[in-house]
Scaffold this motif. Structure first.
Motif, PDB file in Angstrom:
ATOM      1  N   UNK A   1      16.011  38.206  42.536  1.00 47.80           N
ATOM      2  CA  UNK A   1      15.973  39.469  41.750  1.00 47.80           C
ATOM      3  C   UNK A   1      16.815  40.514  42.212  1.00 47.80           C
ATOM      4  N   UNK A   2      16.034  40.704  44.089  1.00 50.27           N
ATOM      5  CA  UNK A   2      16.473  42.306  44.876  1.00 50.27           C
ATOM      6  C   UNK A   2      18.068  41.882  44.859  1.00 50.27           C
TER       7      UNK A   2
ATOM      8  N   UNK B   1      20.741  42.347  43.250  1.00 51.69           N
ATOM      9  CA  UNK B   1      21.412  43.193  42.405  1.00 51.69           C
ATOM     10  C   UNK B   1      21.549  44.709  43.377  1.00 51.69           C
ATOM     11  N   UNK B   2      20.492  44.823  44.727  1.00 45.48           N
ATOM     12  CA  UNK B   2      20.165  45.699  45.382  1.00 45.48           C
ATOM     13  C   UNK B   2      20.756  45.577  46.186  1.00 45.48           C
TER      14      UNK B   2
ATOM     15  N   UNK C   1      20.927  39.801  35.339  1.00 49.30           N
ATOM     16  CA  UNK C   1      19.223  40.507  34.682  1.00 49.30           C
ATOM     17  C   UNK C   1      19.391  39.752  33.795  1.00 49.30           C
TER      18      UNK C   1
ATOM     19  N   UNK D   1      14.755  48.254  40.371  1.00 53.39           N
ATOM     20  CA  UNK D   1      15.830  48.833  39.912  1.00 53.39           C
ATOM     21  C   UNK D   1      17.005  47.783  39.800  1.00 53.39           C
ATOM     22  N   UNK D   2      16.271  46.114  38.878  1.00 54.15           N
ATOM     23  CA  UNK D   2      17.483  45.613  38.869  1.00 54.15           C
ATOM     24  C   UNK D   2      17.303  44.950  37.346  1.00 54.15           C
TER      25      UNK D   2
ATOM     26  N   UNK E   1      10.943  43.519  42.030  1.00 54.73           N
ATOM     27  CA  UNK E   1      13.115  44.376  42.153  1.00 54.73           C
ATOM     28  C   UNK E   1      12.673  45.889  41.492  1.00 54.73           C
TER      29      UNK E   1
ATOM     30  N   UNK F   1      20.483  40.522  31.043  1.00 54.39           N
ATOM     31  CA  UNK F   1      21.171  41.347  29.879  1.00 54.39           C
ATOM     32  C   UNK F   1      21.931  41.359  29.094  1.00 54.39           C
TER      33      UNK F   1
ATOM     34  N   UNK G   1      11.472  52.203  46.883  1.00 52.42           N
ATOM     35  CA  UNK G   1      11.745  51.478  45.313  1.00 52.42           C
ATOM     36  C   UNK G   1      12.102  50.735  46.608  1.00 52.42           C
ATOM     37  N   UNK G   2      12.647  50.003  47.093  1.00 52.58           N
ATOM     38  CA  UNK G   2      13.040  48.648  47.909  1.00 52.58           C
ATOM     39  C   UNK G   2      12.423  47.384  47.361  1.00 52.58           C
ATOM     40  N   UNK G   3      12.511  46.230  46.817  1.00 50.70           N
ATOM     41  CA  UNK G   3      12.427  45.049  46.429  1.00 50.70           C
ATOM     42  C   UNK G   3      11.409  44.538  47.498  1.00 50.70           C
TER      43      UNK G   3
END
Lengths: 304, 441
Positions: B251-252, B254-255, B417, A160-161, A158, B419, A136-138
């Protein structure tokens, strides 16, 4: 001499005593390694017990449990867990049933497919999480690469964001990991259905759907019960895959009760509250299991 | 064979003797000094364990004090140390995070160093922020291991390609510069931040707040982010704008944990990040980075474009309360965090030269060896200035800090994000602080 004679004539132990004697070590080990920690964790759940404040440690009865009713983190995690269980369980049962039905047929390559289908089960949760995280890596994820090559997306995403995305993909990763176990159980159940029943149903002009609903499903109710109980427990206790994949985020979109529990005990060192969380998880899964048994156990036809 | 009571008693006896035998065979690692030869049981997280051992060997050689060093996985360091102290087998001397100090003092794990030889001298020589971070309830509990201040790190090469000649002073300017880079097609997302949920603190959030002169708590640790201090809300609003409207923050993020962000900086994939100063050493190392020579350090941009400050962290060496080898353990502490016979902070210098770890000693910046090494990856003036204006979080002294930090990560993720709106975010943080304060009262 009299003593020696008395000793030689000592009566051997009776069957009952022998059974107890032989089981005693196992009972002692189980009591020490299972029963005692379980009982102790309940005792701890009745305490204010945070390792950061050892001097504040005291018995508080059921205050930890009462506090859960207004604990926003707990209520939110409970909601996420319930939804997670529903999604994971729904997907697992449907997919496992389909796979089991396919694998129950005889065809070339069945053995290979069976081995491949079982592979995810051998994978530890952490490794499963890491694998899906890579997929799932962005920036470099295989999912992005595949979708872009198929022309379905213009640029990498991305996944999972967003809250819903993270939840769904985490549930899928969990299903992938636990699906094989359900397939095995259902496959074992399918193999016990007498072929005469299908023959009789075919003679009675029952179509494939009726054969499935009137013969297969009733005979699968017990294996299904096992799947439902164990997979509900698994989904409720899901931790490692979620921890590696999202850490509970974004925000608290994937913070399940098990994740919150581990965090409360190990990161916040709040053993009292964490033990209360654990007992609530136990109580909920027990209630659900009893519900399943009540619904399904006496149903189904096992007479040949 | 018939089983008799005698047989069963024999077997039971063997069963009971087994664990005792196993126990006798185990390596006794009970609380430090237990071996009786005056050796010091020393524990730390596993950063550069081989170098630590090398330095400890030197100490043993010069002092004749044996040290039993155990590196512990960073991710579980706090939990393992807490478990050890709770079980009665803690070390004699150990690494301590500034955000663990209060809890470990409250837990009776550490003893104050006040009155011990050379401690006053050390505290007089270090930056006030570091001294403050190692003091709890008016008592001094640590000697400095390393420290760092959070800064803006930027890739001058990418900025130059976009026609930008100087780093941004304000957040508005940072967003505008990032947009320029984005519109020039150089990078899709010029700003990368490590914003995946984790057990470690997010220095960049605190740096943005302190950089704009704000704070989340007053001096009594009451939350002010929702009342008298509007900086938190404004910074959150900027983050949301940059992440979801102008889309200059990846946005990535967050990961991303810190290491992937470091890798991206080294691969010229981000133009800006906010992080520790020492990271620039690797970023500018040609053996490790494609961006070597192009990475610069800057002050953290603020809401109004003026200079306000940044956040610092302090890692220290602490002395266990129940150590049986206090003198030897303190000798080790002095060797690691204090001055040597030549009145030099030997270990602090060792770590800077070996790995670029920040130092707490003010005078070290004037040391020609240090300056020469520093010039290889940073502008010494900016590096020193950051240390001077950096201050620790004023909420480190509360036992509920870890819980609050964790909650803050979730809230900030919600902001990034889209939210959670900034006003709701600060309200949630204030509520969280109030609840935690009540819980621990």
């Amino acid at each position: 001499m009299a003593v020696l004679k008395g000793s030689a004539e000592r009566r051997p132990l009776g069957d009952n005593a022998k059974a107890w004697a032989l089981n005693a070590p196992a009972i002692a080990v189980i009591a020490l390694l299972v029963a005692y920690p379980i009982g102790y964790s309940f005792y701890v759940s009745l305490q204010k017990n945070n390792l950061k404040r050892p001097r504040a440690k005291r018995f508080i009865g059921f205050d930890n449990y009462k506090a859960l009713l207004s604990d926003q983190a707990f209520l939110s995690a409970l909601k996420v867990s319930a939804l997670f269980v529903l999604v994971v369980l729904g997907l697992t049962v449907v997919l496992a049933l389909i796979l089991a039905l396919v694998l129950n047929e005889r065809f070339r390559g069945r053995g290979l497919l069976l081995s491949l289908a079982l592979l995810p089960w051998a994978m530890p949760g952490v490794v499963n999480g890491l694998m899906w995280r890579t997929i799932f890596d962005a920036k470099t994820g295989a999912l992005n690469g595949l979708l872009q090559q198929l022309g379905l997306i213009d640029s990498y995403h991305a996944w999972l964001t967003s809250g819903s995305g993270a939840f769904l993909f985490t549930a899928l990763a969990q299903v992938w990991n636990t699906l094989p176990f359900s397939v095995i159980i259902l496959l074992a159940g399918l193999s016990t259905i007498p072929s005469e029943l299908y023959d009789a149903a075919t003679v009675d002009r029952a179509g494939a759907w009726r054969r499935f609903t009137e013969v297969t499903v009733p005979w699968l109710l017990h294996p299904l019960l096992i799947v439902l109980i164990l997979e509900t427990m698994n989904a409720f206790r899901a931790f490692d895959t979620i921890y590696v994949l999202t850490g509970g985020g974004p925000g608290d979109a994937t913070t399940t009760i098990a994740l919150l529990d581990v965090q409360t005990v190990l990161t916040f060192t709040d053993f009292g509250l964490g033990s209360a969380y654990a007992w609530v998880i136990t109580a909920i899964t027990l209630l659900i299991s009893v519900g399943y048994i009540g619904l399904l156990y006496r149903k189904g036809n096992f007479e040949v | 064979m018939e089983l008799t009571r005698r047989h069963i008693l024999k077997l039971t006896g063997l069963g009971l003797a087994g664990p005792a035998l196993l126990s006798a065979c185990s390596n006794d690692s009970s609380s430090g000094g237990g071996s009786g030869d005056g050796s010091v049981k020393f524990e730390g997280w596993d950063y550069e364990a081989a170098l630590v051992q090398q330095n400890l060997d030197r100490f043993t050689k010069t002092s004749n004090v044996k040290v039993n060093y155990t590196p512990i996985t960073s991710a579980q360091y706090v939990q393992k140390v807490v478990a050890e102290f709770t079980g009665g087998g803690g070390p004699d001397a150990l690494y301590v995070y500034d955000d663990s100090l209060a809890a470990w003092v409250e837990g009776d794990y550490l003893q104050p160093l006040d009155g011990m030889a050379g401690v006053d001298e050390v505290y007089d020589a270090i930056y006030p922020g570091n001294a403050q971070a190692m003091t709890y309830d008016g008592k001094r509990y640590g000697l400095p291991y390393y420290t760092d201040a959070t800064c803006l790190t930027y890739n001058a090469g990418i900025l130059a390609q976009a026609g930008i000649s100087k780093p941004p002073a304000s957040l508005e300017e940072l967003e505008a510069q990032a947009l320029k880079i984005k519109n020039a097609g150089l990078l899709e997302y010029p700003i990368g931040l490590p914003a995946q949920l984790s057990d470690t603190w997010w220095s960049w959030v605190w740096a943005l707040l302190f950089g704009s002169g704000g704070n989340m708590f007053d001096d009594q640790q009451n939350p002010i982010m929702n009342t008298s201090d509007t900086v938190t809300k404004d910074v959150f609003a900027w983050l949301q704008q940059a992440a979801t409207k102008s889309k200059v923050i990846d946005p990535a993020s967050l990961q991303l944990l810190p290491v992937p962000v470091d890798n991206a900086m080294k691969a010229n994939r981000y133009a800006y990040t906010i992080g520790a100063r020492y990271a620039s050493r690797d970023y500018n190392d040609p053996a490790k980075s494609k961006a070597a020579g192009k990475i610069r350090m800057g002050l953290v941009p603020s809401l109004d474009g003026k200079e306000h400050g940044t956040v610092s962290n302090t890692r220290m060496y602490g002395l266990a309360k129940d150590t049986e080898v206090k003198d030897n353990a303190f000798k080790l502490l002095t060797y690691l965090g204090g001055y040597d016979d030549q009145k030099q902070p030997y270990t602090a210098k060792f770590w800077f030269l070996q790995r670029g770890l920040g130092f707490a000693y003010k005078a070290m910046v004037n040391d020609p060896t240090i300056t020469a090494a520093l010039k290889k990856f940073a502008d010494p003036k900016i590096y020193t200035h950051l240390a001077e204006i950096a201050k620790p979080r004023n909420v480190l002294g509360v036992p509920w800090y870890t819980e609050f930090e964790t909650e803050m990560h979730k809230v900030v993720q919600g902001v990034l994000s889209n939210q959670t709106q900034p006003s709701a975010a600060v309200a949630a943080l204030a509520q969280s602080a109030v609840t935690l304060k009540k819980k621990y009262s």
